[in-house]
Design an enzyme around this catalytic site. Structure first.
Site, PDB file in Angstrom:
ATOM      1  N   THR A  11       0.812  -1.220   0.000  1.00 32.75           N
ATOM      2  CA  THR A  11       0.000   0.000   0.000  1.00 32.75           C
ATOM      3  C   THR A  11       0.846   1.270   0.000  1.00 32.75           C
ATOM      4  O   THR A  11       0.467   2.284  -0.601  1.00 32.75           O
ATOM      5  CB  THR A  11      -0.945  -0.021   1.225  1.00 32.75           C
ATOM      6  OG1 THR A  11      -1.861  -1.093   1.043  1.00 32.75           O
ATOM      7  CG2 THR A  11      -1.711   1.273   1.380  1.00 32.75           C
ATOM      8  N   ASP A  85      -0.170  -6.807   4.628  1.00 26.89           N
ATOM      9  CA  ASP A  85      -0.976  -8.027   4.770  1.00 26.89           C
ATOM     10  C   ASP A  85      -0.177  -9.222   5.282  1.00 26.89           C
ATOM     11  O   ASP A  85      -0.673 -10.016   6.071  1.00 26.89           O
ATOM     12  CB  ASP A  85      -1.611  -8.398   3.421  1.00 26.89           C
ATOM     13  CG  ASP A  85      -2.774  -7.472   3.082  1.00 26.89           C
ATOM     14  OD1 ASP A  85      -3.204  -6.707   3.958  1.00 26.89           O
ATOM     15  OD2 ASP A  85      -3.251  -7.535   1.936  1.00 26.89           O
TER      16      ASP A  85
HETATM   17  N1  GLU Z   1      -3.239  -4.771   0.828  1.00 28.67           N
HETATM   18  C1  GLU Z   1      -1.926  -4.753   0.319  1.00 28.67           C
HETATM   19  C2  GLU Z   1      -0.877  -4.674   1.386  1.00 28.67           C
HETATM   20  O1  GLU Z   1      -0.480  -5.723   1.837  1.00 28.67           O
HETATM   21  C3  GLU Z   1      -1.642  -3.707  -0.719  1.00 28.67           C
HETATM   22  C4  GLU Z   1      -2.111  -4.082  -2.042  1.00 28.67           C
HETATM   23  C5  GLU Z   1      -1.119  -3.667  -3.113  1.00 28.67           C
HETATM   24  O2  GLU Z   1       0.070  -3.465  -2.804  1.00 28.67           O
HETATM   25  O3  GLU Z   1      -1.542  -3.629  -4.270  1.00 28.67           O
HETATM   26  O4  GLU Z   1      -0.455  -3.606   1.835  1.00 28.67           O
END
Ligand code: GLU
Length: 325
Positions: A11, A85
């Site tokens: 992110t 995540d």
């Molecule tokens: N939800 C993701 C993360 O682990 C980000 C998604 C992405 O990097 O496209 O931060």
């Protein structure tokens, strides 16, 4: 001298819908107010550009190897930016193999860079501070977000969107960043690092399943697991319980592979000898399951896979869980 910053995506690098490509490590660091003023030489490298959920064990061990070389060549510390995540798992993986005094710091963001109150810049600044803090040396892999320092061993992602998502329910944070100063309150005990470069074929073969036990669970999904997996982590109810009817199946699996018993609750340990009904922790241990102590299911799975990849046998595995759980 200085810090090597390895950018893996997540992110913190997501520009937002219709705003073009992911941000590079250089773009991420350029947007951090106060970073230049710290006067810490930064060696920024783009290693991956993926969501946290797409990282793999092999990729992350490569990242640890890059970091390890940088430290051997004189870096004071390491910062990894990645998706949040999988961060609680990658942090523990790094912690298990990290042989250096230099801090291995992981960070990320919950809000994308273009959002109001984006947390990435503050997290990167705090992470660089921790990576160069003498107080954080010898503490292994650390997770730094929201001005808190967490041990890789204990930290959990506890909320899907909150910027205060990272917490260590069993211990609390090891330290805080206060007025720009790193205040470590605790340094966790360290253990001998596990081999950082397991044979890749062995790592690939060391498939470990995770089974979360649920109400009225008949264990149907566990059929045939002997043929497809080398190990199993069971996330049991409460202190490590499963439906009585499931216990013989788990016992049979434990004759073929290490089966590790954890709690699905999110904090606290599994017990060893308090209850004795079929499917209780005492029953399951008698059937050959290994107890994970305080290690949660996700971290237990990381440890088990790494041990299997290193060629550890059942007794070594039980010993490793007794030491680290
Ligand atoms: N939800 C993701 C993360 O682990 C980000 C998604 C992405 O990097 O496209 O931060």
């Amino acid at each position: 001298m200085g810090v090597v910053l390895l950018a893996l995506g997540g992110t913190i690098s997501v520009p937002g819908r219709g705003r073009g490509a992911r941000l590079s490590g250089a773009e991420i660091t350029a947007a951090v107010p106060g970073l230049t003023e710290l006067g810490v030489p930064l060696d920024v490298r783009d290693v991956q550009a993926v969501p946290g959920g797409s990282l793999t064990f092999a990729q992350f061990l490569d990242v640890v190897a890059i970091a390890s070389r940088a430290v051997a060549e004189g870096a004071d510390g390491v910062v990894v930016t990645q998706g949040t995540d999988s961060l609680e798992e990658t942090a523990f993986l790094a912690d298990l193999v990290w042989p250096h005094e230099a801090p291995f710091v992981l960070t990320g963001a919950m809000r994308q860079p273009a959002m109001a109150g984006a947390d990435g810049p503050a997290n990167v600044l705090a992470a660089v501070r921790v990576a160069t803090a003498p107080e954080a040396r010898g503490a292994g892999a650390l997770v730094v977000l929201n001005d808190e320092v967490h041990a890789a061993r204990w930290v959990r992602k506890t909320h899907s969107t909150s910027t205060a998502t990272f917490a260590s329910p069993n211990t609390g944070p090891l330290g805080h960043i206060v007025e720009g100063r790193v205040r470590m309150l605790l340094i966790p005990p360290r253990h001998e690092p596990l081999p950082a470069g397991p044979d890749r074929k062995r790592l690939e073969d060391a498939r470990v399943a995770l089974h979360v036990v649920t109400l009225d669970d008949d264990g149907d999904r566990l059929q045939g697991l002997e043929a497809t997996h080398r190990g199993l982590v069971v996330a049991g109810f409460g202190v490590g319980h499963v439906p009585g009817a499931l216990a013989p199946r788990l016992g049979a699996l434990a004759e073929h592979m290490p089966v590790v018993l954890t709690s699905r609750t999110g904090s606290g340990p599994v017990l060893r000898h308090t209850y004795s009904a079929p499917g209780s922790e005492t029953d399951l241990r008698r059937r050959g399951l290994i107890d994970s102590g305080f290690l949660d299911p996700y971290k237990a799975r990381v440890l088990l896979r790494l041990l299997l990849a290193a060629g550890a046998g059942r007794d070594d595995i039980a010993e490793a869980f007794a030491l680290r759980g």
